[in-house]
Design an enzyme around this catalytic site. Sequence first.
Site, PDB file in Angstrom:
ATOM      1  N   HIS A 250      10.499 -23.632   8.796  1.00 32.74           N
ATOM      2  CA  HIS A 250       9.647 -24.451   9.200  1.00 32.74           C
ATOM      3  C   HIS A 250       8.144 -24.142   8.995  1.00 32.74           C
ATOM      4  O   HIS A 250       7.493 -25.068   9.183  1.00 32.74           O
ATOM      5  CB  HIS A 250       9.715 -23.954  10.994  1.00 32.74           C
ATOM      6  CG  HIS A 250      10.789 -24.349  11.929  1.00 32.74           C
ATOM      7  ND1 HIS A 250      10.765 -24.209  13.001  1.00 32.74           N
ATOM      8  CD2 HIS A 250      12.075 -25.261  11.389  1.00 32.74           C
ATOM      9  CE1 HIS A 250      12.021 -24.808  13.557  1.00 32.74           C
ATOM     10  NE2 HIS A 250      12.877 -25.414  12.503  1.00 32.74           N
TER      11      HIS A 250
ATOM     12  N   ASP B 266       0.966  -1.345   0.077  1.00 35.91           N
ATOM     13  CA  ASP B 266       0.113   0.062  -0.116  1.00 35.91           C
ATOM     14  C   ASP B 266       0.867   1.229   0.058  1.00 35.91           C
ATOM     15  O   ASP B 266       2.113   1.105  -0.154  1.00 35.91           O
ATOM     16  CB  ASP B 266      -0.945  -0.069   1.195  1.00 35.91           C
ATOM     17  CG  ASP B 266      -0.287   0.193   2.607  1.00 35.91           C
ATOM     18  OD1 ASP B 266       0.750   0.189   2.454  1.00 35.91           O
ATOM     19  OD2 ASP B 266      -0.916   0.365   3.409  1.00 35.91           O
TER      20      ASP B 266
ATOM     21  N   HIS C  53       7.703 -30.566  10.622  1.00 31.77           N
ATOM     22  CA  HIS C  53       7.163 -29.522  10.038  1.00 31.77           C
ATOM     23  C   HIS C  53       5.909 -29.560   9.014  1.00 31.77           C
ATOM     24  O   HIS C  53       5.022 -28.841   8.855  1.00 31.77           O
ATOM     25  CB  HIS C  53       8.307 -28.302   9.672  1.00 31.77           C
ATOM     26  CG  HIS C  53       9.231 -28.196  10.857  1.00 31.77           C
ATOM     27  ND1 HIS C  53       8.943 -27.442  12.118  1.00 31.77           N
ATOM     28  CD2 HIS C  53      10.573 -28.630  10.980  1.00 31.77           C
ATOM     29  CE1 HIS C  53       9.868 -27.373  12.749  1.00 31.77           C
ATOM     30  NE2 HIS C  53      10.710 -28.123  12.372  1.00 31.77           N
TER      31      HIS C  53
ATOM     32  N   THR D 152       3.158  -1.215   8.731  1.00 37.02           N
ATOM     33  CA  THR D 152       3.488  -2.087   9.844  1.00 37.02           C
ATOM     34  C   THR D 152       3.999  -3.612   9.438  1.00 37.02           C
ATOM     35  O   THR D 152       4.295  -4.270   9.994  1.00 37.02           O
ATOM     36  CB  THR D 152       2.491  -2.265  11.016  1.00 37.02           C
ATOM     37  OG1 THR D 152       1.242  -2.709  10.094  1.00 37.02           O
ATOM     38  CG2 THR D 152       2.064  -0.876  11.543  1.00 37.02           C
TER      39      THR D 152
ATOM     40  N   CYS E 134       3.405  -2.714   4.041  1.00 35.76           N
ATOM     41  CA  CYS E 134       2.488  -1.761   4.443  1.00 35.76           C
ATOM     42  C   CYS E 134       3.283  -1.051   5.535  1.00 35.76           C
ATOM     43  O   CYS E 134       4.496  -1.394   5.707  1.00 35.76           O
ATOM     44  CB  CYS E 134       1.197  -2.253   4.750  1.00 35.76           C
ATOM     45  SG  CYS E 134       1.196  -3.274   6.353  1.00 35.76           S
TER      46      CYS E 134
END
Length: 162
Positions: free
Chosen positions: A114, A24, A149, A83, A81
Amino acid sequence: MVSINYDSNCDREVLILRVAIGSDHGGFNLKLEIMNYLKEQNIEYHDFGTYSTESVDYPDFAAAVAGAIAGGEFKRGILCCGTGIGVSIAANKVSGIRAALCHDTFSARMAGEHNMANIITLGERVIGPGLARDIVGAWLGAKFAGGRHARRLEKITALESE
Ligand code: RB5
């Protein structure tokens, strides 16, 4: 030069890794930096936007990148973005997507080893460009560990049909 693991996170027949990338407005400049890094590493990418710092809604770009991966057009995606949180939440709503928010290289490596994350997300307002480059390199170079995993990933996939 980052050594990409093609055998675990990507199908064996995919010889050229193409990365789907998007952001964004809040992650736009970090995305530019990451695209420069990919270019330097000779890694092909397609930019799904946004193309400026004009305000937009991050779910639209998360959906574009996640959809391209879920549809099989791309094997890996990177979303930015402000954060890294919003695009991560949105991308993980798409079936088949394992998007990992990574702001350190250890998490990025683990996301590959993992969790076989097919998308990583990063926040421009959280980390600097140098660390972002290292994070992308750590994730692209990680080799999925398989074994227990793989069993856990199967359980995640099963959640999608509940
Ligand atoms: C946009 O202001 C900001 O909310 C967005 O980039 C992101 O950080 C959301 O999680």
